[in-house]
Motif scaffolding. Structure first.
Motif, PDB file in Angstrom:
ATOM      1  N   MET A   1       0.822  -1.241  -0.029  1.00  0.00           N
ATOM      2  CA  MET A   1      -0.028   0.107  -0.095  1.00  0.00           C
ATOM      3  C   MET A   1       1.053   1.251   0.030  1.00  0.00           C
ATOM      4  N   THR A   2       0.630   2.253  -0.875  1.00  0.00           N
ATOM      5  CA  THR A   2       1.310   3.411  -0.974  1.00  0.00           C
ATOM      6  C   THR A   2       0.760   4.438  -0.116  1.00  0.00           C
ATOM      7  N   ALA A   3       1.480   5.124   0.879  1.00  0.00           N
ATOM      8  CA  ALA A   3       1.013   6.100   1.440  1.00  0.00           C
ATOM      9  C   ALA A   3       1.172   7.810   0.810  1.00  0.00           C
ATOM     10  N   VAL A   4       0.337   8.279   0.787  1.00  0.00           N
ATOM     11  CA  VAL A   4       0.302   9.634   0.216  1.00  0.00           C
ATOM     12  C   VAL A   4      -0.068  10.577   0.809  1.00  0.00           C
ATOM     13  N   SER A   5      -0.110  11.905   0.415  1.00  0.00           N
ATOM     14  CA  SER A   5      -0.565  13.017   0.922  1.00  0.00           C
ATOM     15  C   SER A   5      -2.096  12.891   1.228  1.00  0.00           C
ATOM     16  N   ILE A  35      13.590  -0.186  -3.240  1.00  0.00           N
ATOM     17  CA  ILE A  35      13.099   1.487  -3.200  1.00  0.00           C
ATOM     18  C   ILE A  35      12.023   1.437  -1.559  1.00  0.00           C
ATOM     19  N   LEU A  36      12.602   1.946  -0.790  1.00  0.00           N
ATOM     20  CA  LEU A  36      11.831   2.281   0.529  1.00  0.00           C
ATOM     21  C   LEU A  36      10.865   3.300   0.400  1.00  0.00           C
ATOM     22  N   ALA A  37      11.392   4.341  -0.356  1.00  0.00           N
ATOM     23  CA  ALA A  37      10.257   5.651  -0.330  1.00  0.00           C
ATOM     24  C   ALA A  37      10.583   6.683  -1.547  1.00  0.00           C
ATOM     25  N   ILE A  38       9.583   7.413  -2.117  1.00  0.00           N
ATOM     26  CA  ILE A  38       9.813   8.192  -3.067  1.00  0.00           C
ATOM     27  C   ILE A  38       9.236   9.521  -2.620  1.00  0.00           C
ATOM     28  N   HIS A 115       5.526   7.818  -2.883  1.00  0.00           N
ATOM     29  CA  HIS A 115       5.436   6.287  -2.494  1.00  0.00           C
ATOM     30  C   HIS A 115       6.176   6.311  -1.362  1.00  0.00           C
ATOM     31  N   ASP A 116       5.402   5.850  -0.042  1.00  0.00           N
ATOM     32  CA  ASP A 116       6.113   5.992   1.159  1.00  0.00           C
ATOM     33  C   ASP A 116       4.988   5.063   2.050  1.00  0.00           C
ATOM     34  N   PRO A 117       5.235   3.693   2.031  1.00  0.00           N
ATOM     35  CA  PRO A 117       4.173   2.924   2.613  1.00  0.00           C
ATOM     36  C   PRO A 117       4.366   2.923   4.077  1.00  0.00           C
ATOM     37  N   TRP A 120       8.339   6.588   6.042  1.00  0.00           N
ATOM     38  CA  TRP A 120       9.685   6.778   6.315  1.00  0.00           C
ATOM     39  C   TRP A 120      10.159   8.377   6.402  1.00  0.00           C
ATOM     40  N   LEU A 121       9.443   8.914   5.016  1.00  0.00           N
ATOM     41  CA  LEU A 121       9.881  10.390   5.312  1.00  0.00           C
ATOM     42  C   LEU A 121       9.400  11.354   6.555  1.00  0.00           C
ATOM     43  N   GLU A 122       8.342  10.780   7.058  1.00  0.00           N
ATOM     44  CA  GLU A 122       8.167  11.488   8.175  1.00  0.00           C
ATOM     45  C   GLU A 122       8.948  11.140   9.475  1.00  0.00           C
TER      46      GLU A 122
END
Length: 241
Positions: A1-5, A35-38, A115-117, A120-122
């Motif tokens: 699942m891809t986490a988006v805004s 890939i972990l996040a984009i 893409h950040d399921p 991780w960017l948080e």
């Protein structure tokens, strides 16, 4: 699942988002295990991009050296800057304060996920903000002194080149000195900027000529001295922290 805004996906409304999504999808198809996040940073992440804006993409990989190679290319008329970094290295960057902090911090704090399921960017943002919270004022003033020295050196070269009527080269050095002076302000006030142009504009040095910039640098030197970080010292001072 891809986490988006949580905001509406601008894919259909903005050609730069179209390109960003296409590049991200292609990267995930080619390197699904790496890939972990984009995410995107810069003006696109802030939502104030224009027709001349670039797409600044960052691909975070599980391991350093994995995934696509960093590259810059124009795609469908849009310039794409694709950065690739390993997760551990990016965390180290986020925890490191350097003279470039005012120009680098925005990407840690304001990157919008494509893409950040695992969110991780948080985590990257929180790590950076945590580092800022624990940083001592002396760390920033020491870095500001380093930035000042670069600015003073560039200003001296610009002055010498102007005296030799090397006007074009002098302008390059003047721009470098302006950016360094803006960086000093950013470090002393813990202010970060979108980019170099934003830095010189917001600090009021964008139009400073050689004389005006010399005055600004002298004032900054006095300020640094008052803060306990004089720009002048002895040989032994070079080895003191």
């Amino acid at each position: 699942m891809t986490a988006v805004s949580d905001e509406p996906n601008p894919y259909l409304a903005n050609p730069r988002w179209v390109v960003a999504e296409l590049v991200a999808d292609a990267a995930r198809r080619r390197y699904p295990a790496d890939i972990l996040a984009i995410g995107v940073h810069g003006s696109l992440a802030h939502g104030n991009d224009t027709d001349t804006s670039d797409v600044d993409l960052v691909v975070v990989t599980y391991k350093q050296g994995a995934g696509p190679r960093p590259v810059t290319r124009r795609v469908d008329g849009v310039l794409v800057d694709l950065g690739v970094v390993g997760a551990d290295e990016y965390i180290r960057h986020a925890r490191t304060l350097s003279t470039s902090w005012p120009l680098a911090a925005d990407r840690y704090v304001t990157t919008k996920a494509i893409h950040d399921p695992s969110a991780w960017l948080e985590k990257l943002r929180d790590v950076h903000l945590g580092r800022l919270a624990e940083a001592r004022t002396a760390e920033f003033t020491a870095l500001a002194r380093e930035a000042w020295c670069r600015g003073a050196s560039a200003h001296a070269r610009a002055t010498r080149l102007a005296a030799w009527y090397e006007t074009d080269t002098a302008l390059v050095m003047l721009a470098e000195a302006r950016l360094a002076a803006a960086t000093v302000v950013g470090l002393l006030t813990r202010t970060y900027f979108r980019n170099g142009a934003d830095a010189v504009r917001r600090t009021g040095v964008a139009s400073a000529d050689l004389t005006e910039l010399g005055t600004i640098l002298r004032d900054q030197a006095k300020d640094l001295s008052d803060r306990g970080r004089p720009v002048d010292g002895t040989v032994s001072d070079l080895f003191d922290r």
